[in-house]
Design a protein around this motif. Structure first.
Motif, mmCIF file in Angstrom:
data_model
loop_
_atom_site.group_PDB
_atom_site.id
_atom_site.type_symbol
_atom_site.label_atom_id
_atom_site.label_comp_id
_atom_site.label_asym_id
_atom_site.label_seq_id
_atom_site.Cartn_x
_atom_site.Cartn_y
_atom_site.Cartn_z
ATOM 1 N N TRP A 196 4.814 8.853 3.681
ATOM 2 C CA TRP A 196 5.423 7.897 2.733
ATOM 3 C C TRP A 196 6.499 8.613 1.935
ATOM 4 C CZ3 TRP A 196 4.715 2.765 0.900
ATOM 5 C CH2 TRP A 196 3.865 2.008 1.712
ATOM 6 N N ASP A 220 5.884 11.316 -0.821
ATOM 7 C CA ASP A 220 4.488 11.770 -0.802
ATOM 8 C C ASP A 220 4.393 13.200 -0.232
ATOM 9 O OD1 ASP A 220 1.809 11.533 -1.273
ATOM 10 O OD2 ASP A 220 1.426 9.974 0.218
ATOM 11 N N HIS A 277 -2.770 8.998 2.894
ATOM 12 C CA HIS A 277 -2.107 7.847 3.527
ATOM 13 C C HIS A 277 -1.077 8.283 4.567
ATOM 14 C CE1 HIS A 277 -4.388 5.282 0.927
ATOM 15 N NE2 HIS A 277 -4.204 6.228 0.033
ATOM 16 N N HIS A 295 -5.368 6.310 9.226
ATOM 17 C CA HIS A 295 -6.294 6.484 8.092
ATOM 18 C C HIS A 295 -6.880 5.148 7.660
ATOM 19 C CE1 HIS A 295 -2.621 5.176 6.025
ATOM 20 N NE2 HIS A 295 -3.412 4.768 5.036
ATOM 21 N N ASP A 303 -8.079 2.903 4.215
ATOM 22 C CA ASP A 303 -7.949 2.773 2.765
ATOM 23 C C ASP A 303 -9.324 2.436 2.195
ATOM 24 O OD1 ASP A 303 -5.184 2.955 3.013
ATOM 25 O OD2 ASP A 303 -4.823 0.822 2.645
ATOM 26 N N HIS A 311 -8.074 2.838 -3.601
ATOM 27 C CA HIS A 311 -6.630 3.078 -3.416
ATOM 28 C C HIS A 311 -5.790 2.123 -4.262
ATOM 29 C CE1 HIS A 311 -2.802 3.860 -1.568
ATOM 30 N NE2 HIS A 311 -2.807 2.802 -0.803
ATOM 31 N N PRO A 367 2.195 1.469 8.721
ATOM 32 C CA PRO A 367 1.713 2.288 7.600
ATOM 33 C C PRO A 367 1.133 1.495 6.441
ATOM 34 C CG PRO A 367 4.106 2.225 7.615
ATOM 35 C CD PRO A 367 3.658 1.485 8.841
ATOM 36 N N SER A 368 1.255 0.162 6.477
ATOM 37 C CA SER A 368 0.714 -0.641 5.381
ATOM 38 C C SER A 368 0.484 -2.066 5.862
ATOM 39 C CB SER A 368 1.690 -0.653 4.192
ATOM 40 O OG SER A 368 1.109 -1.323 3.089
ATOM 41 N N LYS A 419 4.742 -3.609 -4.848
ATOM 42 C CA LYS A 419 3.976 -2.923 -5.901
ATOM 43 C C LYS A 419 2.672 -3.669 -6.172
ATOM 44 C CE LYS A 419 6.713 0.536 -6.679
ATOM 45 N NZ LYS A 419 6.320 1.735 -5.897
ATOM 46 N N LEU A 462 0.816 -5.204 -3.878
ATOM 47 C CA LEU A 462 -0.100 -5.002 -2.751
ATOM 48 C C LEU A 462 -1.043 -6.204 -2.583
ATOM 49 C CD1 LEU A 462 -0.945 -1.180 -3.129
ATOM 50 C CD2 LEU A 462 0.830 -2.231 -1.727
ATOM 51 N N HIS A 522 -3.420 -6.135 0.483
ATOM 52 C CA HIS A 522 -4.524 -5.196 0.262
ATOM 53 C C HIS A 522 -5.603 -5.848 -0.625
ATOM 54 C CE1 HIS A 522 -1.691 -1.946 1.531
ATOM 55 N NE2 HIS A 522 -2.765 -1.218 1.735
ATOM 56 N N GLU A 566 -5.027 1.812 9.028
ATOM 57 C CA GLU A 566 -3.571 1.810 9.167
ATOM 58 C C GLU A 566 -3.092 2.962 10.039
ATOM 59 O OE1 GLU A 566 -2.464 -0.124 4.811
ATOM 60 O OE2 GLU A 566 -2.978 1.988 4.909
HETATM 61 N N1 LIG Z 1 -0.420 1.206 0.472
HETATM 62 C C1 LIG Z 1 -0.119 2.278 1.397
HETATM 63 C C2 LIG Z 1 0.226 3.550 0.729
HETATM 64 C C3 LIG Z 1 1.191 3.467 -0.365
HETATM 65 O O1 LIG Z 1 1.538 2.410 -0.848
HETATM 66 C C4 LIG Z 1 1.737 4.738 -0.821
HETATM 67 C C5 LIG Z 1 1.268 5.918 -0.249
HETATM 68 C C6 LIG Z 1 1.746 7.125 -0.675
HETATM 69 C C7 LIG Z 1 2.705 7.186 -1.665
HETATM 70 C C8 LIG Z 1 3.164 6.018 -2.233
HETATM 71 C C9 LIG Z 1 2.677 4.788 -1.801
HETATM 72 N N2 LIG Z 1 3.108 3.633 -2.376
HETATM 73 C C10 LIG Z 1 4.071 3.678 -3.355
HETATM 74 O O2 LIG Z 1 4.453 2.715 -3.945
HETATM 75 C C11 LIG Z 1 -1.321 2.530 2.251
HETATM 76 O O3 LIG Z 1 -2.244 1.777 2.111
HETATM 77 O O4 LIG Z 1 -1.350 3.456 3.010
#
Ligand SMILES: N[C@@H](CC(=O)c1ccccc1NC=O)C(=O)O
Ligand SMILES: [Zn+2]
Ligand SMILES: [Zn+2]
Length: 208
Positions: A18, A21, A48, A52, A54, A58, A146-147, A154, A156, A159, A171
């Protein structure tokens, strides 16, 4: 032997991360020469990254951590469906697909073409799909993305809606060569006590 299909991303420095990250790294921290007997390695990665699961923690401070998740979610029969060329996935996209008796649903979108590069945009899960799937008895949804939400989301919403309906999230699958059908899935998280997710080795075996 050889009947398991590996649907996991390989973890090395080329794995997509990400934006912003932690990069993936593996190093031998204590070499055989230094220790006199063994190489001892260390990995550093975001949870993430790659293939992986969640945990609800998370996206919800009061949500379950990995150790609290039911292992049955991650081992057992799964149906793979193929939904290429979608901008989003909702009830409309699934209404003509037979999901009777499906507990674990894996969706091959083919939308993440080069998994060594983080995608610019992905098809997302419409939050309304959660209620539809839970009604059918689905408890795990897995994607080759990845999501489940848009990458810039923001809130989600998908999720949260999935979690609210008891559907857990897997994911970053690699489904390029997997034909639609019924399989045995194993994608067990590590016994991480506090974590918000876990890398998994996801594998499938075709069911007769
Ligand atoms: N929702 C994503 C991960 C995610 O949103 C994320 C992962 C690492 C760094 C930042 C992230 N989101 C930032 O807004 C997931 O579930 O993998
Ligand atoms: Zn994740
Ligand atoms: Zn996620």
């Amino acid at each position: 032997m050889g009947t398991w299909i590996d649907i996991s991303q390989r973890l090395d420095e080329n794995v997509a991360v990400w934006p912003g990250d932690t990069p993936f790294s593996y190093k031998v921290n204590w070499s055989k020469e230094e220790s006199g007997s063994v190489n001892v390695g260390q990995i550093n990665m975001s949870i993430h990254t790659g293939t992986h699961i969640d945990a609800p923690f998370h996206f919800d401070n009061d949500g379950k951590r990995v150790i609290e998740l039911d292992l049955d979610l991650y081992i057992g029969s799964a149906r793979v469906i193929h939904l290429p060329n979608k901008t989003s996935i909702g009830v409309n996209e699934l209404s003509s697909i037979d999901l009777d008796g499906v507990t674990r649903l894996l969706i091959r979108t083919d939308a993440w073409k080069d998994q060594s590069v983080f995608p610019q945009s992905i098809p997302h899960i419409q939050p309304e799909l959660a209620a539809y799937l839970s009604e059918l008895g689905v408890r795990l949804i897995g994607l080759d993305l990845p999501s489940v939400d848009p990458l810039d989301s923001k809130e989600l919403s998908a999720h949260h809606e999935l979690a609210e309906h008891g559907i857990h999230i897997l994911e970053g699958l690699v489904l390029d060569d997997v034909l639609p059908g019924d399989y045995e899935l194993a994608a067990l998280p590590l016994p991480l006590v506090e974590a918000d997710g876990s890398p998994v080795r996801a594998v499938l075996k075709k069911l007769p």
